[in-house]
Scaffold this motif. Structure first.
Motif, PDB file in Angstrom:
ATOM      1  N   PRO A  15       0.382  -1.298  -0.216  1.00 32.55           N
ATOM      2  CA  PRO A  15       0.022  -0.088  -0.275  1.00 32.55           C
ATOM      3  C   PRO A  15       1.194   0.787  -0.441  1.00 32.55           C
ATOM      4  O   PRO A  15       0.090   2.493  -0.139  1.00 32.55           O
ATOM      5  N   CYS A  45       3.370   6.302   6.265  1.00 31.82           N
ATOM      6  CA  CYS A  45       2.291   5.903   7.015  1.00 31.82           C
ATOM      7  C   CYS A  45       2.583   5.946   8.411  1.00 31.82           C
ATOM      8  O   CYS A  45       3.559   5.551   9.008  1.00 31.82           O
ATOM      9  N   ARG A  48      -2.222   0.455  12.199  1.00 28.77           N
ATOM     10  CA  ARG A  48      -2.767   0.027  13.049  1.00 28.77           C
ATOM     11  C   ARG A  48      -2.287  -1.133  14.302  1.00 28.77           C
ATOM     12  O   ARG A  48      -2.264  -1.545  15.285  1.00 28.77           O
ATOM     13  N   TRP A 111       0.703  -9.722   8.083  1.00 28.07           N
ATOM     14  CA  TRP A 111       0.402  -8.748   7.801  1.00 28.07           C
ATOM     15  C   TRP A 111      -1.708  -8.568   7.556  1.00 28.07           C
ATOM     16  O   TRP A 111      -1.840  -9.834   6.647  1.00 28.07           O
ATOM     17  N   GLY A 113      -3.875  -6.783   5.815  1.00 30.97           N
ATOM     18  CA  GLY A 113      -4.564  -5.924   4.807  1.00 30.97           C
ATOM     19  C   GLY A 113      -4.140  -4.980   5.103  1.00 30.97           C
ATOM     20  O   GLY A 113      -3.710  -4.525   5.221  1.00 30.97           O
ATOM     21  N   ASP A 114      -4.402  -4.546   3.530  1.00 35.93           N
ATOM     22  CA  ASP A 114      -3.963  -3.215   3.099  1.00 35.93           C
ATOM     23  C   ASP A 114      -4.092  -2.128   3.628  1.00 35.93           C
ATOM     24  O   ASP A 114      -3.716  -0.884   4.382  1.00 35.93           O
ATOM     25  N   ASP A 115      -5.434  -2.441   4.339  1.00 33.08           N
ATOM     26  CA  ASP A 115      -6.126  -1.225   5.377  1.00 33.08           C
ATOM     27  C   ASP A 115      -5.654  -1.184   6.943  1.00 33.08           C
ATOM     28  O   ASP A 115      -5.289  -0.112   7.549  1.00 33.08           O
ATOM     29  N   GLU A 116      -4.516  -2.060   7.211  1.00 30.71           N
ATOM     30  CA  GLU A 116      -3.357  -1.356   7.873  1.00 30.71           C
ATOM     31  C   GLU A 116      -2.866  -0.228   8.120  1.00 30.71           C
ATOM     32  O   GLU A 116      -2.573   0.370   9.334  1.00 30.71           O
ATOM     33  N   VAL A 118      -2.354   3.187   8.109  1.00 31.06           N
ATOM     34  CA  VAL A 118      -2.603   4.333   7.782  1.00 31.06           C
ATOM     35  C   VAL A 118      -1.998   5.509   7.271  1.00 31.06           C
ATOM     36  O   VAL A 118      -0.696   5.654   7.690  1.00 31.06           O
ATOM     37  N   GLU A 131      -3.743   6.417  -4.539  1.00 36.58           N
ATOM     38  CA  GLU A 131      -4.978   4.688  -4.336  1.00 36.58           C
ATOM     39  C   GLU A 131      -3.815   3.804  -3.318  1.00 36.58           C
ATOM     40  O   GLU A 131      -3.089   3.840  -4.605  1.00 36.58           O
ATOM     41  N   ALA A 132      -4.465   2.824  -2.814  1.00 33.74           N
ATOM     42  CA  ALA A 132      -3.386   2.156  -1.960  1.00 33.74           C
ATOM     43  C   ALA A 132      -3.086   0.880  -3.118  1.00 33.74           C
ATOM     44  O   ALA A 132      -3.566   0.748  -3.851  1.00 33.74           O
TER      45      ALA A 132
END
Length: 135
Positions: A15, A45, A48, A111, A113-116, A118, A131-132
């Motif tokens: 990402p 980033c 999380r 890991w 997923g890509d929403d990890e 921020v 975009e990621a």
């Protein structure tokens, strides 16, 4: 027991922008092989839920890190250097050489997923798409 060869590992994109190959996945962590092309600056980033450990294989670059207490450092990434990115640490990387920056990256726990990641503002302007995982 598993064995993975770099040339047959599944390709992806982080990402933050690096080209990656998925090397190993387990219940407690996973490992990828990352390639940052010359002149590329990744997105900044913080994570999380995970810690990361990098080991530089080839190329040259820089890693900016800011700990949760506000301490900042910029580390030169060259072959043989190993760095950590503890949970809550903000960071950004860039390739500074004429050859790609290549490193392994181990995530603990695995890991999720890509929403990890921020996304934040870092010290450098990213040179990848907005975009990621994009170009």
């Amino acid at each position: 027991m598993r064995t993975t060869r770099l040339e047959t590992a599944v390709l992806g994109r982080s990402p933050l922008g690096a080209h990656i190959r998925f090397l190993m996945e387990g219940p407690h962590g996973n490992m990828i092989h990352s390639t940052v092309p010359p002149t590329m600056v990744g997105r900044a980033c913080h994570f999380r839920t995970i810690d990361e450990y990098w080991f530089v294989l080839s190329g040259a670059g820089e890693l900016w890190r800011r700990s949760p207490d506000g301490q900042e450092t910029t580390t030169r990434l060259v072959p043989g250097v190993c760095v950590d990115i503890p949970l809550g640490t903000s960071f950004q990387y860039r390739c500074t050489g004429s050859e790609a920056l290549v490193f392994t990256c181990t995530a603990l726990p695995p890991w999720p997923g890509d929403d990890e990641a921020v996304l934040i503002d870092g010290p450098w302007v990213p040179s990848v798409g907005t975009e990621a995982g994009g170009e």
